[in-house]
Design an enzyme around this catalytic site. Structure first.
Site, PDB file in Angstrom:
ATOM      1  N   ALA A  35      12.646  31.143  85.615  1.00 32.60           N
ATOM      2  CA  ALA A  35      11.193  31.047  85.512  1.00 32.60           C
ATOM      3  C   ALA A  35      10.781  31.414  84.087  1.00 32.60           C
ATOM      4  O   ALA A  35      11.089  32.502  83.606  1.00 32.60           O
ATOM      5  CB  ALA A  35      10.545  32.009  86.501  1.00 32.60           C
ATOM      6  N   TYR A  92       4.696  33.485  94.044  1.00 35.96           N
ATOM      7  CA  TYR A  92       4.075  33.564  92.721  1.00 35.96           C
ATOM      8  C   TYR A  92       2.735  32.821  92.732  1.00 35.96           C
ATOM      9  O   TYR A  92       2.319  32.309  93.770  1.00 35.96           O
ATOM     10  CB  TYR A  92       5.055  33.089  91.637  1.00 35.96           C
ATOM     11  CG  TYR A  92       6.263  34.017  91.612  1.00 35.96           C
ATOM     12  CD1 TYR A  92       6.079  35.381  91.330  1.00 35.96           C
ATOM     13  CD2 TYR A  92       7.529  33.598  91.961  1.00 35.96           C
ATOM     14  CE1 TYR A  92       7.153  36.271  91.364  1.00 35.96           C
ATOM     15  CE2 TYR A  92       8.602  34.492  91.999  1.00 35.96           C
ATOM     16  CZ  TYR A  92       8.403  35.818  91.699  1.00 35.96           C
ATOM     17  OH  TYR A  92       9.441  36.711  91.749  1.00 35.96           O
TER      18      TYR A  92
HETATM   19  C1  LIG Z   1      19.283  36.803  89.930  1.00 32.60           C
HETATM   20  C2  LIG Z   1      18.388  35.796  90.577  1.00 32.60           C
HETATM   21  C3  LIG Z   1      17.240  35.368  89.917  1.00 32.60           C
HETATM   22  C4  LIG Z   1      16.412  34.399  90.482  1.00 32.60           C
HETATM   23  N1  LIG Z   1      15.349  33.930  89.764  1.00 32.60           N
HETATM   24  C5  LIG Z   1      14.651  32.867  90.225  1.00 32.60           C
HETATM   25  C6  LIG Z   1      13.703  32.207  89.408  1.00 32.60           C
HETATM   26  O1  LIG Z   1      13.502  32.535  88.227  1.00 32.60           O
HETATM   27  N2  LIG Z   1      13.008  31.175  89.939  1.00 32.60           N
HETATM   28  C7  LIG Z   1      13.224  30.739  91.222  1.00 32.60           C
HETATM   29  O2  LIG Z   1      12.574  29.800  91.663  1.00 32.60           O
HETATM   30  N3  LIG Z   1      14.159  31.330  92.001  1.00 32.60           N
HETATM   31  C8  LIG Z   1      14.887  32.344  91.534  1.00 32.60           C
HETATM   32  N4  LIG Z   1      15.900  32.877  92.288  1.00 32.60           N
HETATM   33  C9  LIG Z   1      16.240  32.240  93.574  1.00 32.60           C
HETATM   34  C10 LIG Z   1      17.350  31.197  93.382  1.00 32.60           C
HETATM   35  O3  LIG Z   1      16.915  30.108  92.586  1.00 32.60           O
HETATM   36  C11 LIG Z   1      17.848  30.648  94.726  1.00 32.60           C
HETATM   37  O4  LIG Z   1      16.796  29.930  95.330  1.00 32.60           O
HETATM   38  C12 LIG Z   1      18.327  31.741  95.660  1.00 32.60           C
HETATM   39  O5  LIG Z   1      19.169  32.656  94.989  1.00 32.60           O
HETATM   40  C13 LIG Z   1      19.058  31.182  96.879  1.00 32.60           C
HETATM   41  O6  LIG Z   1      20.163  30.390  96.474  1.00 32.60           O
HETATM   42  P1  LIG Z   1      21.681  30.985  96.467  1.00 32.60           P
HETATM   43  O7  LIG Z   1      21.965  31.488  97.862  1.00 32.60           O
HETATM   44  O8  LIG Z   1      22.541  29.794  96.097  1.00 32.60           O
HETATM   45  O9  LIG Z   1      21.740  32.087  95.468  1.00 32.60           O
HETATM   46  C14 LIG Z   1      16.716  33.868  91.755  1.00 32.60           C
HETATM   47  C15 LIG Z   1      17.844  34.333  92.431  1.00 32.60           C
HETATM   48  C16 LIG Z   1      18.687  35.264  91.862  1.00 32.60           C
HETATM   49  C17 LIG Z   1      19.930  35.688  92.594  1.00 32.60           C
END
Ligand SMILES: Cc1cc2nc3c(=O)[nH]c(=O)nc-3n(C[C@H](O)[C@H](O)[C@H](O)COP(=O)(O)O)c2cc1C
Length: 362
Positions: free
Chosen positions: A57, A181
């Site tokens: 983001a 958000y």
């Molecule tokens: C460290 C971290 C930071 C994240 N920052 C964002 C972000 O900036 N924007 C967003 O839309 N989602 C953010 N997420 C959510 C991820 O994009 C993703 O949707 C979520 O981790 C689930 O997917 P996963 O199980 O493959 O990790 C973040 C997740 C993690 C772990």
């Protein structure tokens, strides 16, 4: 041939495969600038074969940052710093998008590894937050209700950021309207208690998002794709549900959005049944209900599971988050596991290791 390694064309952009890096905050910026960490972090994943890399983001205004250490794209110094990352990623053969964001009432919080929790006090580098209504996210400081004039400024802030993103060379922009958000705060009846034209009905609650999309679409080149991330459910009976979000997505498609990135939750505390692919059914319902391409995200961790998500028609692409932190080479590993080799199949683009790593094939 696998679905994962088929290219996907959105407008004038061909993304070499369907394995995309999910946006993930790194909380490692000073003055919103992406630095060496971002170059190495995103660059390594481009080398690992992700077809599209989404940045964390990036705040469209300073007060839109989740934490004081968030990256931004509200000024030209940030634009120029992103340009270096963009060029490096594209040289590795990946495409790159920036996630445009405003945290609203969830801004000005401590980064996850700080000693403190919750809202950052003004004398510790924090700032006063704003949202559609004065209700806080539980545990965070009270936001100030935005005035009509303050709401009217938001589309321009996103549009200016999109223009800078184009100047930096980004291939894609994604508007962040999920995870509680600012734009999600407006969409949800749980956080938007306004009685003016921006509150009440779903149409009114989506008004700001649609205005942002229109402004971004006007500032962003016609041949470049625009994505929107939405929380398809709030996991609460009284919150936004997947049918609402499919309806909003239909409107977004009419306003020039090319793909909805389907996530969930984040606006209010809720019991979320987290498990492998737990958001995939919501992605399928948005795809079917809105008739536009979607990406699925959330605990998609294995090559077979990712391939299955596409084969069954639940999504057009998968986003890999935490598994992509564990393994920057996840796409190369997935190709090996699925038995595909570079050059397989008509039109398929299976990534190859960077030449420096050619002696370590999967
Ligand atoms: C460290 C971290 C930071 C994240 N920052 C964002 C972000 O900036 N924007 C967003 O839309 N989602 C953010 N997420 C959510 C991820 O994009 C993703 O949707 C979520 O981790 C689930 O997917 P996963 O199980 O493959 O990790 C973040 C997740 C993690 C772990």
């Amino acid at each position: 041939m696998t679905h994962l390694f088929q290219p996907l064309t959105l407008r004038g952009l061909t993304i070499p495969n369907r394995i995309w890096l999910a946006p993930m905050c790194q909380y490692s910026s000073v003055d919103g600038l992406p630095g060496d960490w971002h170059l190495v972090h995103l660059g390594a994943r481009a080398g690992g074969g992700f077809g599209l890399i989404l940045t964390e983001a990036a705040a469209v205004v300073p007060e839109g940052r989740i934490s004081p250490q968030d990256a931004g794209i509200w000024d030209d110094a940030q634009r120029d710093a992103w340009a270096r990352v963009v060029a490096f990623v594209q040289e590795r053969g990946s495409r790159i998008g920036v996630q445009l964001a405003h945290a609203g009432r969830k801004a000005s919080t401590y980064r996850p590894w700080a000693q403190q929790r919750g809202s950052v006090a003004p004398d510790d580098g924090g700032w006063a937050t704003q949202g559609p209504s004065p209700e806080p996210y539980p545990g965070f400081a009270d936001p100030q209700e935005m005035s009509p004039k303050e709401i009217a400024a938001v589309p321009r802030q996103f549009a200016d950021a999109a223009r800078r993103a184009d100047e930096a060379g980004f291939d894609v922009v994604e508007v962040h309207a999920a995870h509680g958000y600012l734009l999600h705060q407006f969409l949800s009846p749980l956080s938007n208690l306004r009685e003016d034209g921006y509150g009440g009905t779903l149409e009114n609650r989506s008004r700001l998002l649609v205005e942002v999309v229109d402004a971004v679409r006007a500032a962003w080149p016609e041949d470049k794709p625009l994505l929107v991330r939405l929380s398809a459910t709030e996991w609460r009976d009284d919150g936004l549900g997947v049918d609402d979000v499919a309806a909003v997505s239909r409107v977004l498609a009419e306003h020039g959005v090319d793909l909805v990135d389907v996530s969930s939750g984040g606006n209010v505390p809720a019991q979320i049944p987290v498990g492998p692919g737990y958001q995939v059914p919501a992605a399928r319902r948005v795809r079917e209900g809105a008739g536009l391409p979607v990406s699925a995200v959330g605990l998609i961790t294995t090559a077979a599971q990712a391939e299955q998500t596409l084969v069954t028609g639940a999504a057009d692409a998968v986003m890999i988050g935490r598994e992509g932190l564990r393994d920057p080479m996840w796409p190369l590993r997935a190709a090996a596991e699925l038995g595909v080799v570079p050059g397989d199949g008509a039109g398929a683009r299976v990534p190859v290791p960077q030449p420096q790593y050619a002696r370590a094939p999967f």
